[in-house]
Design an enzyme around this catalytic site. Structure first.
Site, short mmCIF file in Angstrom:
data_model
loop_
_atom_site.label_atom_id
_atom_site.label_comp_id
_atom_site.label_asym_id
_atom_site.label_seq_id
_atom_site.Cartn_x
_atom_site.Cartn_y
_atom_site.Cartn_z
N CYS A 2 1.12 -1.44 0.33
CA CYS A 2 0.04 -0.12 0.28
C CYS A 2 1.01 1.08 0.06
O CYS A 2 2.31 0.73 -0.05
CB CYS A 2 -0.76 -0.19 1.49
SG CYS A 2 -1.76 -1.85 1.50
N ARG A 27 1.94 2.09 -6.11
CA ARG A 27 1.39 1.39 -4.70
C ARG A 27 -0.22 0.05 -4.38
O ARG A 27 0.03 -0.89 -3.67
CB ARG A 27 2.10 1.47 -3.30
CG ARG A 27 3.09 2.08 -3.88
CD ARG A 27 4.35 2.76 -2.97
NE ARG A 27 3.58 1.20 -1.32
CZ ARG A 27 4.84 0.97 -1.38
NH1 ARG A 27 5.93 0.94 -2.11
NH2 ARG A 27 5.10 0.48 -0.50
N TRP A 74 -3.98 -1.49 -1.31
CA TRP A 74 -3.41 -3.04 -1.69
C TRP A 74 -4.68 -4.01 -0.94
O TRP A 74 -3.73 -4.48 0.35
CB TRP A 74 -2.38 -3.20 -2.47
CG TRP A 74 -2.16 -4.43 -3.16
CD1 TRP A 74 -1.56 -5.28 -2.40
CD2 TRP A 74 -2.32 -4.57 -4.69
NE1 TRP A 74 -1.93 -6.77 -3.76
CE2 TRP A 74 -1.92 -6.08 -4.97
CE3 TRP A 74 -3.19 -3.84 -6.09
CZ2 TRP A 74 -2.44 -6.10 -6.16
CZ3 TRP A 74 -3.48 -4.24 -7.05
CH2 TRP A 74 -3.23 -5.44 -6.87
N ASN A 100 0.81 -0.48 6.17
CA ASN A 100 1.25 -1.03 4.68
C ASN A 100 2.14 -2.47 4.65
O ASN A 100 2.83 -2.32 6.02
CB ASN A 100 2.13 -0.56 3.78
CG ASN A 100 2.19 -1.45 2.99
OD1 ASN A 100 2.13 -1.84 2.41
ND2 ASN A 100 4.30 -1.11 2.31
N GLY A 101 1.68 -3.64 4.98
CA GLY A 101 2.26 -5.12 5.36
C GLY A 101 1.01 -5.62 5.55
O GLY A 101 -0.21 -5.38 5.31
N GLU A 482 7.29 -20.78 -19.82
CA GLU A 482 7.71 -19.40 -19.07
C GLU A 482 8.47 -18.82 -19.55
O GLU A 482 8.45 -17.08 -20.23
CB GLU A 482 6.97 -19.36 -17.50
CG GLU A 482 7.70 -18.30 -17.35
CD GLU A 482 6.34 -17.33 -17.38
OE1 GLU A 482 6.09 -16.00 -17.49
OE2 GLU A 482 5.33 -17.65 -18.28
N LYS A 486 8.27 -15.33 -21.52
CA LYS A 486 8.83 -13.72 -21.63
C LYS A 486 9.82 -13.59 -22.75
O LYS A 486 9.55 -12.55 -22.74
CB LYS A 486 9.69 -14.07 -19.88
CG LYS A 486 8.49 -13.90 -18.30
CD LYS A 486 8.45 -12.99 -18.24
CE LYS A 486 7.20 -13.26 -18.38
NZ LYS A 486 5.96 -13.53 -18.11
N GLU A 489 7.37 -12.03 -25.06
CA GLU A 489 6.26 -11.08 -25.22
C GLU A 489 7.10 -9.71 -25.11
O GLU A 489 6.76 -8.54 -25.53
CB GLU A 489 5.31 -11.19 -24.46
CG GLU A 489 6.22 -11.37 -22.76
CD GLU A 489 4.92 -11.97 -21.64
OE1 GLU A 489 3.67 -10.92 -22.46
OE2 GLU A 489 5.25 -12.65 -20.52
N HIS A 505 11.97 -35.73 -32.23
CA HIS A 505 10.84 -36.32 -33.41
C HIS A 505 10.38 -34.39 -34.44
O HIS A 505 9.55 -34.78 -35.05
CB HIS A 505 9.56 -36.55 -32.28
CG HIS A 505 9.78 -37.30 -31.53
ND1 HIS A 505 9.86 -38.47 -31.90
CD2 HIS A 505 10.16 -37.12 -30.62
CE1 HIS A 505 10.85 -39.35 -30.54
NE2 HIS A 505 10.60 -38.60 -30.38
N LYS A 604 -1.81 -5.53 -19.59
CA LYS A 604 -1.70 -5.64 -18.10
C LYS A 604 -2.79 -7.44 -17.97
O LYS A 604 -2.20 -8.49 -17.36
CB LYS A 604 -1.68 -5.01 -17.65
CG LYS A 604 -1.02 -5.53 -16.10
CD LYS A 604 -0.05 -6.91 -16.01
CE LYS A 604 0.38 -7.44 -14.85
NZ LYS A 604 1.69 -7.97 -15.42
C1 AGP Z 1 2.56 -12.29 -19.19
O1 AGP Z 1 3.23 -11.73 -19.29
C2 AGP Z 1 1.32 -11.70 -19.61
N1 AGP Z 1 0.98 -10.72 -18.89
C3 AGP Z 1 -0.26 -13.04 -19.81
O2 AGP Z 1 0.07 -13.47 -20.18
C4 AGP Z 1 -1.26 -13.07 -18.53
O3 AGP Z 1 -0.23 -14.47 -18.14
C5 AGP Z 1 -2.94 -13.59 -19.33
O4 AGP Z 1 -3.03 -12.32 -19.57
C6 AGP Z 1 -2.84 -14.29 -17.33
O5 AGP Z 1 -3.35 -13.04 -16.76
P1 AGP Z 1 -4.00 -13.08 -15.61
O6 AGP Z 1 -2.92 -13.47 -14.83
O7 AGP Z 1 -4.13 -11.77 -14.94
O8 AGP Z 1 -5.14 -14.01 -15.39
#
Ligand code: AGP
Length: 609
Positions: A2, A27, A74, A100-101, A482, A486, A489, A505, A604
């Protein structure tokens, strides 16, 4: 995580409090509030929602007074609401706190205070602190605060004010940041520098266990026993934007460095002190509840889906329950074989991803028991699911998810151990080993982040390759997925992850001289097999960067470069192994001049189908 602010001085407090909170909204932004003393009473104004809701609330009649504290939230304990917003007061309204915490032992303290007649108005852990102050106050505010700190357990940045001693604000911290801005005839308190940088560049950065008594003309810092501490002035030379990132160049790298703390916070209060098991007060499942679960379906998108794949290994191997992992956008249209004997687990950082919400509604319609693992208290998914396990990673601003992923792995590992304990599929010594390993993780993650130069060099060296492959076996394959996402993207490099045994294969045809291959080899039970896959790609002149456990001298013989992670047991390795892959992606994106925090074509939280 927060945002906290405080002010004492000749000017009206409200404008600074509101402006300061605006600078700290990264935050936490689900509710906000201020408390200002007008010389007679403490006026508290607070509202659920973004800060502008509070601004509108006080616009026509801003609280008057030269001393005040404020907070932007938060949520962790108690979903976003007016009542759960800070500041929190005691029964009399004479004592007010912002926090905050996480107060770990708040439930126990709350029961004791209610038994003594205290009346609570919120679901938060923080309100307990205000009532404790009321309970202990005997005319000396510092002594009262010391007694309160002796009674509470957890992580906190706390700011206290009382109308009985209106010339001072007392603040203290343990694991959460707090700075004091040193003004001329006025002083400022804040969780972070952005809130005060327009007023002063002279600050005291409080350390764990320190307590400060702040008046408009003085700042007196002691430890919790009251022993004076001499503080060095920290002169801030950052601009406001950099300050929001805590001096980091991007939110993504800041959030990568926040992982030791996010991991610690997500396990806080959930690992039995005697290592005997996992404590999920939010679930309270019985042996019968778990015996009724015949199948688990983990459903999510993107990075959260990748966390689900790791979860499948954990739950199947530790709790021996069959697990299916599904991308949400497929699950909801596949008339999945889900029924009342299914536990459907929905993982989502934001809790607002539309495909995941719709899949959750579908699973409920089919009678499944639903559990959400999410990072946002009060989010749609947390409201829709029957039960919720929160990851406490704090707000994640960068589009590329990092700390949320590692805390999701912690979430699914704790869930696997919890299910295993109730099913009796895990021996007590094994449980203790895993819990001890979880307790060591924050320090190991910290150690890993201490030296990133080799990874930065590899990113600069190979950052302009247009194709990169990630390979691994078992849990390493799950983490490789993963790592590839990363890199894709944020650096726009075409990266793909493969189960290492699958290369021969078909995909091996793509391995040519100089193509970078990131080979994860942290899993001992498939190590020899993994070495032979590394030899396969080396034989095609790929450039291989091996990722292995510290102390592994063998792998060096077969790869061009090696990245080491601290030695950890097999189920904990993924949580450490992903961090170098996040860094590789970050530095590759920086090398290529990409917009790291806001990569093209992405959002996001994906709230469309
Ligand atoms: C991950 O870096 C991306 N921003 C995206 O794949 C994300 O994980 C996906 O949209 C799911 O989002 P969420 O965890 O908020 O549901």
């Amino acid at each position: 995580m927060c945002g906290i602010v405080g002010y004492l001085g000749p000017n009206q407090a409200t404008p600074f409090l509101i402006e300061g909170l605006k600078k700290l909204e990264y935050r936490g932004y689900d509710s906000a509030g201020i408390a200002v003393f007008d010389g007679n009473v403490i006026r508290v104004e607070k509202s659920v929602g973004r800060l502008n809701a509070l601004e509108q609330l006080v616009e026509n009649d801003p609280p008057k007074g030269h001393v005040g504290i404020g907070h932007t939230r938060w949520a962790t304990h108690g979903r976003p609401s007016d009542a759960n917003s800070h500041p929190h007061t005691d029964c009399s309204g004479d004592f007010v706190v912002v926090h905050n915490g996480i107060i770990e032992n708040y439930l126990h303290l709350k029961e004791q205070l209610i038994a003594k007649g205290h009346v609570f108005t919120s679901e938060t852990d923080t309100e307990v602190v205000a009532h404790l102050v009321e309970e202990y106050y005997q005319g000396n505010f510092e002594e009262t605060v010391k007694k309160v700190l002796a009674a509470i357990e957890g992580s906190y940045a706390l700011v206290f004010f009382t109308k009985h001693e209106p010339d001072k604000i007392i603040c203290t911290k343990q694991d959460n940041p707090l700075v004091i801005g040193l003004g001329d005839g006025e002083n400022f308190i804040a969780s972070d520098i952005p809130a005060i940088i327009n007023h002063t560049r002279k600050t005291y950065i409080l350390s764990d266990g320190e307590m400060a008594v702040v008046t408009k003309d003085s700042v007196w810092v002691t430890n919790r026993q009251g022993v004076p501490v001499s503080k060095k002035v920290f002169e801030v030379n950052w601009d406001a934007e950099a300050a929001e990132k805590g001096g980091y160049e991007h939110f993504m790298i800041k959030e990568i460095y926040e992982q030791p703390k996010a991991i610690r916070e997500t396990t806080l209060g959930r690992l039995a002190k005697d290592d005997s098991g996992i404590i999920f007060d939010e679930l309270k499942w019985t042996k019968d509840d778990v015996a009724a679960i015949k199948k688990i379906a983990i459903v999510a998108c993107g990075t959260a889906y990748h966390a689900g794949i790791v979860g499948k290994y954990y739950i199947e191997q530790l709790a021996r329950i069959p697990v299916e992992v599904e991308v949400a956008s497929e699950f909801r249209y596949r008339s999945p074989l889900v029924d009342e004997k299914t536990l459907a687990v929905f993982i989502s950082q934001s809790g607002e991803t539309l495909d995941t919400i719709a899949a959750l509604k579908e699973a409920k319609k089919l009678g499944a028991r639903t559990l959400a693992i999410t990072n946002v208290v009060g989010s749609s998914i947390s409201r829709e699911a029957d039960q919720v396990i929160y990851t406490w990673a704090g707000p994640e601003i960068a589009v590329a998810s990092t700390k949320a992923y590692t805390t999701q792995l912690i979430g699914v590992l704790m869930l696997a151990i919890y299910l295993a304990s109730l099913r009796g599929t895990l021996a007590p010594e094994r449980t203790a080993q895993l819990i001890q390993g979880l307790k060591q993780l924050p320090a190991q993650a910290h150690e890993l982040l201490e030296d990133v130069e080799p990874i930065k060099t590899f990113a600069q060296q190979y950052g302009f390759n247009e194709d990169v492959f990630f390979i691994g076996r078992s849990l390493d394959y799950a983490v490789a997925l993963e790592g590839a996402l990363k890199l894709k993207e944020i650096s726009y490099i075409h990266a793909e992850a493969y189960a290492a045994g699958e290369l021969k294969h078909g995909t091996l045809a793509l391995i040519i001289e100089g193509v970078p291959v990131i080979a994860l080899a942290t899993q001992r039970d498939v190590y020899e097999k993994m070495l032979s896959n590394i030899k396969e790609v080396k034989a095609r002149d790929a450039v291989v960067i091996g990722l292995a456990m510290q102390g592994d001298e063998e792998i060096k013989k077969y790869v061009d470069h090696t990245i080491f992670i601290p030695a950890a047991e097999k189920y904990l390795a993924p949580i450490l192994a992903v961090i170098p892959l996040q860094l590789l992606a970050y530095y590759a994106a920086v090398t290529r001049g990409a917009d790291v925090d806001k990569p093209r074509n992405l959002a996001k939280s994906v709230t469309v189908e």
